[in-house]
Design a protein around this motif. Structure first.
Motif, short mmCIF file in Angstrom:
data_model
loop_
_atom_site.label_atom_id
_atom_site.label_comp_id
_atom_site.label_asym_id
_atom_site.label_seq_id
_atom_site.Cartn_x
_atom_site.Cartn_y
_atom_site.Cartn_z
N UNK A 149 1.58 9.89 38.88
CA UNK A 149 2.36 10.53 37.83
C UNK A 149 1.43 10.65 36.63
N UNK A 150 1.32 11.84 36.10
CA UNK A 150 0.36 12.08 35.03
C UNK A 150 1.04 12.69 33.81
N UNK A 151 0.43 12.46 32.66
CA UNK A 151 0.92 13.00 31.39
C UNK A 151 -0.17 13.91 30.83
N UNK A 152 0.25 15.07 30.34
CA UNK A 152 -0.69 16.09 29.89
C UNK A 152 -0.32 16.59 28.50
N UNK A 153 -1.34 16.76 27.68
CA UNK A 153 -1.20 17.46 26.40
C UNK A 153 -1.94 18.77 26.61
N UNK A 154 -1.20 19.80 26.94
CA UNK A 154 -1.75 21.07 27.41
C UNK A 154 -2.59 20.79 28.64
N UNK A 155 -3.90 21.01 28.61
CA UNK A 155 -4.73 20.80 29.80
C UNK A 155 -5.48 19.47 29.77
N UNK A 156 -5.17 18.61 28.81
CA UNK A 156 -5.85 17.33 28.67
C UNK A 156 -5.01 16.22 29.28
N UNK A 157 -5.60 15.48 30.22
CA UNK A 157 -4.94 14.33 30.84
C UNK A 157 -4.89 13.20 29.81
N UNK A 158 -3.69 12.78 29.44
CA UNK A 158 -3.55 11.73 28.41
C UNK A 158 -2.89 10.47 28.94
N UNK A 159 -2.41 10.50 30.18
CA UNK A 159 -1.79 9.31 30.75
C UNK A 159 -1.69 9.41 32.26
N UNK A 160 -1.70 8.24 32.90
CA UNK A 160 -1.59 8.22 34.36
C UNK A 160 -0.94 6.92 34.82
N UNK A 161 -0.11 7.05 35.84
CA UNK A 161 0.40 5.92 36.61
C UNK A 161 -0.02 6.22 38.05
N UNK A 197 -2.64 3.92 32.55
CA UNK A 197 -3.54 4.15 31.42
C UNK A 197 -3.01 5.26 30.54
N UNK A 198 -3.10 5.04 29.24
CA UNK A 198 -2.74 6.06 28.26
C UNK A 198 -3.90 6.17 27.28
N UNK A 199 -4.30 7.38 27.01
CA UNK A 199 -5.38 7.65 26.05
C UNK A 199 -5.07 6.92 24.75
N UNK A 200 -6.09 6.32 24.15
CA UNK A 200 -5.91 5.54 22.93
C UNK A 200 -5.20 6.27 21.81
N UNK A 201 -5.43 7.57 21.67
CA UNK A 201 -4.77 8.35 20.60
C UNK A 201 -3.30 8.61 20.87
N UNK A 202 -2.83 8.32 22.08
CA UNK A 202 -1.45 8.61 22.46
C UNK A 202 -0.64 7.35 22.76
N UNK A 203 -1.27 6.19 22.61
CA UNK A 203 -0.57 4.95 22.90
C UNK A 203 0.53 4.68 21.88
N UNK A 204 1.50 3.89 22.31
CA UNK A 204 2.67 3.52 21.50
C UNK A 204 3.56 4.71 21.16
#
Length: 138
Positions: free
Chosen positions: A48-60, A76-83
């Motif tokens: 399961x992935x999280x995307x900000x447009x075409x940038x991968x910002x999170x994954x399970x 994992x969640x990109x540091x700029x998108x955590x919390x």
């Protein structure tokens, strides 16, 4: 920020490595072993992935039988998108793809150990690890 979530959407090893580097998980994964990282991505059966447009910002990233056990190998969640709730959403979407009796199992990174108890996981101290190169004794 409009984050989209996708299930089993293709992810390259480079995207995965980049995300790990931008989160705390990069220091605990063999990100400099490209063959290993490619194998990790291609042999997971639930991502399961999280995307900000075409940038991968999170994954399970999980390995599962979908009925009894699901090992959540990487969250994992990109540091700029955590919390921002992305990690919780990734876990919830992972659960939605599992059978009603399937347990979600993970090994917490040291910095995230308290996080999992706060969101509903129970602690289990019976995990055992056999490191590469170790031999099973009689």
């Amino acid at each position: 920020m409009a984050i989209s979530f996708k299930v089993n959407h293709p992810i390259t090893a480079d995207q995965f490595i980049g995300l790990l580097e931008s989160s705390t998980l990069g220091e605990r994964r063999p990100i400099h072993d490209r063959d290993c990282m490619e194998g990790v991505v291609s042999n997971s059966n639930l991502i399961v992935s999280a995307w900000d447009n075409s940038v991968l910002v999170g994954i399970a990233r999980s390995v599962t039988d979908f009925h009894y056990a699901c090992y959540l190998s990487d969250l994992a969640v990109h540091g700029n998108y955590q919390r921002s709730g992305i990690g919780k959403r990734l876990q919830a979407l992972t659960q939605e793809h599992l059978g009603p009796l399937c347990k979600l199992i993970l090994i917490a990174a040291p910095a995230a150990n308290s996080y999992y108890g706060e969101i509903g996981y129970t602690h289990n101290d019976r995990c055992w690890v056999l490191d590469p190169g170790a031999t099973i004794g009689d």
